[in-house]
Write a protein that holds these residues in place. Sequence first.
Motif: not given
Length: 133
Positions: A51-58
């Motif tokens: 969710r965070v690394a891939w869904g938000d930042v990347w």
Amino acid sequence: MSRPEGEGLTDEERYDQGMTVRREVLSDAHVDRAIAGTTELTADFQDFITRVAWGDVWSRPGLDRRSRSVAVITSLIAHGHHEELAMHLRAGLRNGLTVDEIREIILQSAVYSGVPAANTAFRIASEVFAEPA
């Protein structure tokens, strides 16, 4: 100011977006292995990074994937996260970096992160680049 890609999405939508990007960057085979290795202990962490690394930042529009790979490779070298470096060297190639560009990234890191860190990164890169395509 541009709206972050994940803003206004539900957790499920962020997870789905993150899984798509994670698979595109790391490969289906890598993600399938990671998911297959998920345990009760690591399930929340797998959800979090998706969710965070891939869904938000990347997923943000501010940098292209090549630039994100440069930033990640440099950070992994600087912090000595060797266990993640090989994975992100492969991802860098998938994101359009060339072996020559990765060589330059590692050489640049020698100046700012130290010769021992670059030496280890070159060893890991040599192993990755020797793998069958």
